[in-house]
Write a protein that holds these residues in place. Structure first.
Motif, PDB file in Angstrom:
ATOM      1  N   PRO A  41       0.813  -1.119  -0.181  1.00  0.00           N
ATOM      2  CA  PRO A  41       0.049  -0.089  -0.179  1.00  0.00           C
ATOM      3  C   PRO A  41       0.840   1.306   0.023  1.00  0.00           C
ATOM      4  O   PRO A  41       1.661   1.553   1.008  1.00  0.00           O
ATOM      5  CB  PRO A  41      -0.916  -0.250   1.237  1.00  0.00           C
ATOM      6  N   THR A  42       0.830   2.054  -1.169  1.00  0.00           N
ATOM      7  CA  THR A  42       1.667   3.349  -1.326  1.00  0.00           C
ATOM      8  C   THR A  42       0.718   4.471  -1.847  1.00  0.00           C
ATOM      9  O   THR A  42       0.916   4.566  -2.922  1.00  0.00           O
ATOM     10  CB  THR A  42       2.737   3.084  -2.075  1.00  0.00           C
ATOM     11  N   GLY A  43      -0.305   4.859  -1.053  1.00  0.00           N
ATOM     12  CA  GLY A  43      -1.089   6.071  -1.393  1.00  0.00           C
ATOM     13  C   GLY A  43      -1.685   5.500  -2.592  1.00  0.00           C
ATOM     14  O   GLY A  43      -2.365   4.324  -2.809  1.00  0.00           O
ATOM     15  N   PHE A  44      -1.897   6.448  -3.509  1.00  0.00           N
ATOM     16  CA  PHE A  44      -2.361   6.140  -5.060  1.00  0.00           C
ATOM     17  C   PHE A  44      -1.754   5.201  -5.961  1.00  0.00           C
ATOM     18  O   PHE A  44      -2.445   4.699  -6.953  1.00  0.00           O
ATOM     19  CB  PHE A  44      -3.205   7.287  -5.632  1.00  0.00           C
ATOM     20  N   ASN A  45      -0.373   5.197  -5.617  1.00  0.00           N
ATOM     21  CA  ASN A  45       0.186   4.213  -6.460  1.00  0.00           C
ATOM     22  C   ASN A  45      -0.213   2.902  -6.516  1.00  0.00           C
ATOM     23  O   ASN A  45      -0.281   1.822  -7.557  1.00  0.00           O
ATOM     24  CB  ASN A  45       1.582   4.422  -6.051  1.00  0.00           C
ATOM     25  N   ALA A  46      -0.497   2.367  -5.289  1.00  0.00           N
ATOM     26  CA  ALA A  46      -1.052   1.148  -5.021  1.00  0.00           C
ATOM     27  C   ALA A  46      -2.001   1.160  -3.847  1.00  0.00           C
ATOM     28  O   ALA A  46      -1.684   1.234  -2.569  1.00  0.00           O
ATOM     29  CB  ALA A  46       0.294  -0.102  -4.643  1.00  0.00           C
ATOM     30  N   VAL A 173      10.832   5.593   9.555  1.00  0.00           N
ATOM     31  CA  VAL A 173       9.295   5.052   9.809  1.00  0.00           C
ATOM     32  C   VAL A 173       8.816   4.003   8.939  1.00  0.00           C
ATOM     33  O   VAL A 173       9.363   4.034   7.708  1.00  0.00           O
ATOM     34  CB  VAL A 173       8.494   6.209   9.970  1.00  0.00           C
ATOM     35  N   ALA A 174       7.620   3.386   8.924  1.00  0.00           N
ATOM     36  CA  ALA A 174       6.968   2.567   8.252  1.00  0.00           C
ATOM     37  C   ALA A 174       6.136   2.887   7.085  1.00  0.00           C
ATOM     38  O   ALA A 174       5.773   2.441   6.054  1.00  0.00           O
ATOM     39  CB  ALA A 174       6.308   1.413   9.112  1.00  0.00           C
ATOM     40  N   ASP A 175       5.605   4.384   7.221  1.00  0.00           N
ATOM     41  CA  ASP A 175       4.677   4.722   6.188  1.00  0.00           C
ATOM     42  C   ASP A 175       4.849   6.105   6.097  1.00  0.00           C
ATOM     43  O   ASP A 175       5.268   6.841   7.066  1.00  0.00           O
ATOM     44  CB  ASP A 175       3.211   4.279   6.346  1.00  0.00           C
ATOM     45  N   LEU A 176       3.999   6.830   5.142  1.00  0.00           N
ATOM     46  CA  LEU A 176       4.077   8.307   4.704  1.00  0.00           C
ATOM     47  C   LEU A 176       3.196   9.092   5.923  1.00  0.00           C
ATOM     48  O   LEU A 176       3.597  10.140   6.371  1.00  0.00           O
ATOM     49  CB  LEU A 176       3.317   8.481   3.386  1.00  0.00           C
ATOM     50  N   ARG A 177       2.258   8.383   6.471  1.00  0.00           N
ATOM     51  CA  ARG A 177       1.460   8.933   7.324  1.00  0.00           C
ATOM     52  C   ARG A 177       2.254   9.360   8.469  1.00  0.00           C
ATOM     53  O   ARG A 177       1.820  10.579   9.303  1.00  0.00           O
ATOM     54  CB  ARG A 177       0.163   8.508   7.649  1.00  0.00           C
ATOM     55  N   THR A 178       2.931   8.665   8.757  1.00  0.00           N
ATOM     56  CA  THR A 178       3.553   8.613  10.111  1.00  0.00           C
ATOM     57  C   THR A 178       4.663   9.924  10.068  1.00  0.00           C
ATOM     58  O   THR A 178       5.052  10.839  10.948  1.00  0.00           O
ATOM     59  CB  THR A 178       4.600   7.530  10.420  1.00  0.00           C
ATOM     60  N   LEU A 197       3.540  11.923  -3.511  1.00  0.00           N
ATOM     61  CA  LEU A 197       3.488  10.896  -2.589  1.00  0.00           C
ATOM     62  C   LEU A 197       2.866  11.405  -1.086  1.00  0.00           C
ATOM     63  O   LEU A 197       2.061  10.745  -0.511  1.00  0.00           O
ATOM     64  CB  LEU A 197       4.942  10.116  -2.106  1.00  0.00           C
ATOM     65  N   LEU A 198       3.114  12.982  -0.974  1.00  0.00           N
ATOM     66  CA  LEU A 198       2.685  13.529   0.122  1.00  0.00           C
ATOM     67  C   LEU A 198       0.994  13.581  -0.110  1.00  0.00           C
ATOM     68  O   LEU A 198       0.461  13.341   0.725  1.00  0.00           O
ATOM     69  CB  LEU A 198       3.026  14.964   0.278  1.00  0.00           C
ATOM     70  N   TYR A 199       0.587  13.990  -1.312  1.00  0.00           N
ATOM     71  CA  TYR A 199      -0.772  14.031  -1.481  1.00  0.00           C
ATOM     72  C   TYR A 199      -1.433  12.672  -1.084  1.00  0.00           C
ATOM     73  O   TYR A 199      -2.512  12.494  -1.034  1.00  0.00           O
ATOM     74  CB  TYR A 199      -1.011  14.528  -3.059  1.00  0.00           C
ATOM     75  N   SER A 200      -0.805  11.651  -1.807  1.00  0.00           N
ATOM     76  CA  SER A 200      -1.276  10.299  -1.656  1.00  0.00           C
ATOM     77  C   SER A 200      -1.566  10.081  -0.243  1.00  0.00           C
ATOM     78  O   SER A 200      -2.532   9.578   0.400  1.00  0.00           O
ATOM     79  CB  SER A 200      -0.575   9.177  -2.138  1.00  0.00           C
ATOM     80  N   ALA A 201      -0.282  10.265   0.615  1.00  0.00           N
ATOM     81  CA  ALA A 201      -0.746  10.064   2.115  1.00  0.00           C
ATOM     82  C   ALA A 201      -1.906  10.865   2.828  1.00  0.00           C
ATOM     83  O   ALA A 201      -2.376  10.152   3.804  1.00  0.00           O
ATOM     84  CB  ALA A 201       0.666  10.790   2.798  1.00  0.00           C
ATOM     85  N   TYR A 271      -5.853   9.508 -10.729  1.00  0.00           N
ATOM     86  CA  TYR A 271      -6.053   9.666  -9.333  1.00  0.00           C
ATOM     87  C   TYR A 271      -5.435  10.900  -8.799  1.00  0.00           C
ATOM     88  O   TYR A 271      -5.633  11.379  -7.758  1.00  0.00           O
ATOM     89  CB  TYR A 271      -4.686   8.408  -8.695  1.00  0.00           C
ATOM     90  N   TYR A 272      -4.525  11.675  -9.631  1.00  0.00           N
ATOM     91  CA  TYR A 272      -3.864  12.845  -9.028  1.00  0.00           C
ATOM     92  C   TYR A 272      -4.437  14.063  -9.742  1.00  0.00           C
ATOM     93  O   TYR A 272      -4.625  14.185 -10.991  1.00  0.00           O
ATOM     94  CB  TYR A 272      -2.371  12.782  -9.316  1.00  0.00           C
ATOM     95  N   PRO A 273      -4.874  15.213  -9.305  1.00  0.00           N
ATOM     96  CA  PRO A 273      -5.090  16.428  -9.837  1.00  0.00           C
ATOM     97  C   PRO A 273      -3.734  16.958 -10.683  1.00  0.00           C
ATOM     98  O   PRO A 273      -2.827  16.812 -10.138  1.00  0.00           O
ATOM     99  CB  PRO A 273      -5.364  17.496  -8.525  1.00  0.00           C
ATOM    100  N   PRO A 274      -4.251  17.789 -11.669  1.00  0.00           N
ATOM    101  CA  PRO A 274      -3.358  18.372 -12.451  1.00  0.00           C
ATOM    102  C   PRO A 274      -2.226  19.165 -11.971  1.00  0.00           C
ATOM    103  O   PRO A 274      -0.964  19.113 -12.036  1.00  0.00           O
ATOM    104  CB  PRO A 274      -4.006  19.275 -13.487  1.00  0.00           C
ATOM    105  N   GLU A 275      -2.575  19.888 -10.871  1.00  0.00           N
ATOM    106  CA  GLU A 275      -1.448  20.885 -10.115  1.00  0.00           C
ATOM    107  C   GLU A 275      -0.493  20.131  -9.320  1.00  0.00           C
ATOM    108  O   GLU A 275       0.750  20.453  -9.266  1.00  0.00           O
ATOM    109  CB  GLU A 275      -2.258  21.874  -9.260  1.00  0.00           C
ATOM    110  N   VAL A 276      -1.060  19.171  -8.840  1.00  0.00           N
ATOM    111  CA  VAL A 276       0.067  17.899  -8.218  1.00  0.00           C
ATOM    112  C   VAL A 276       0.889  17.353  -9.180  1.00  0.00           C
ATOM    113  O   VAL A 276       2.172  17.283  -8.945  1.00  0.00           O
ATOM    114  CB  VAL A 276      -0.687  16.945  -7.620  1.00  0.00           C
TER     115      VAL A 276
END
Length: 285
Positions: A41-46, A173-178, A197-201, A271-276
């Motif tokens: 599990p990696t945000g919107f990538n998976a 750490v183990a994940d982006l949210r942390t 990736l930050l947007y995904s988190a 999955y991602y907006p244009p500005e990101v």
């Protein structure tokens, strides 16, 4: 005889035109077996939702599979195990997405697909303005980093982490949210991540299938490129140990084509907006 020959010629031309107009009806090269692509599990990538695996890259590989006549499996594993499964124990055929490094290139075949921008991330409310380059960051002896274990954004990023480790200034750490929680709580001063990736988190559902509302606003985060930290070359690694030469060549061309023909970009845009995407991603080798 001449009439039959003319009829045969017309029929052959009609069949060829039909095959060209309908690629799925044409003879296609196929993978010799199911291709294993473990995901974490990696945000919107998976995105992993129960038994379902979705996201930018699983979606892309299913599209490629339909075109080629290939089947893919997506075993779900912890992020820290993903690279080990591919590069060390050789249990996987395909590692995607993956950042390119010289060490990894010695172990597998890399297919470049896009570039991401590793960015210095700090709180806007911080007491000090962030440095503009890697040297200035290393000179901030009181600044600690939080980064996700096993992530890499290229050789320069790895060299920076080794220096931060030597100075005892980095928490893995183990994940982006942390990472985000540690930034917000003031336990660390910075992280280095591509904005996608930050947007995904922030926005992607987590293991509990819910986005975290307390992280939903990222307006209080500052994003700044660091001189000395170039864009990370990202793509797929293919195993030259597990894959047959024919399968490797077939997948290598299909993955490279997905970056050229817009397939990868369309999957990202889903999955991602244009500005990101504009702030982070350059599609193509």
């Amino acid at each position: 005889m001449r009439a039959a020959a003319r009829l045969f010629g017309l029929g052959r031309g009609w069949l060829l035109g039909l095959a060209l107009a309908s690629p799925h009806l044409a003879v296609q090269a196929q993978c010799s077996r199911t291709i294993s692509m473990p995901v974490a599990p990696t945000g919107f990538n998976a995105l992993v939702k129960g038994e379902q695996v979705q996201g930018v890259y699983p979606d892309l590989m299913r599209q490629i599979g339909e075109r080629l006549g290939c089947d893919f499996s997506f075993p779900v594993v912890p992020r820290a195990r993903l690279a080990l499964m591919f590069f060390d124990s050789r249990e996987a055929d395909l590692f995607l997405p993956a950042s390119r490094t010289a060490e990894r290139d010695r172990k597998a075949v890399f297919v470049p697909m896009l570039k991401l921008t590793p960015t210095l991330i700090t709180l806007k409310a911080g007491k000090e303005a962030p440095p503009s380059d890697v040297r200035g960051l290393l000179a901030r002896g009181s600044w600690r980093a939080a980064v996700v274990r096993s992530y890499t954004w290229g050789d320069e990023y790895d060299a920076l982490l080794r220096q931060l480790e030597a100075d005892k200034r980095v928490d893995y750490v183990a994940d982006l949210r942390t990472v985000l929680l540690m930034l917000r709580s003031g336990r660390v001063e910075f992280s280095i991540l591509p904005p996608t990736l930050l947007y995904s988190a922030v926005h992607a559902p987590g293991p509990d299938q819910e986005a975290l509302p307390q992280l939903a606003a990222i307006d209080d985060m500052r994003f700044q490129p660091l001189a000395g930290l170039p864009r990370s070359e990202v793509g797929a690694y293919l195993s030259n140990q597990a894959l047959s030469p024919a399968d490797l060549a077939l997948l290598r061309e299909a993955l490279a084509r997905s970056a050229r023909d817009g397939s990868l970009l369309r999957s990202l845009q889903h999955y991602y907006p244009p500005e990101v995407l504009r702030a982070d991603v350059v599609v193509g080798p």
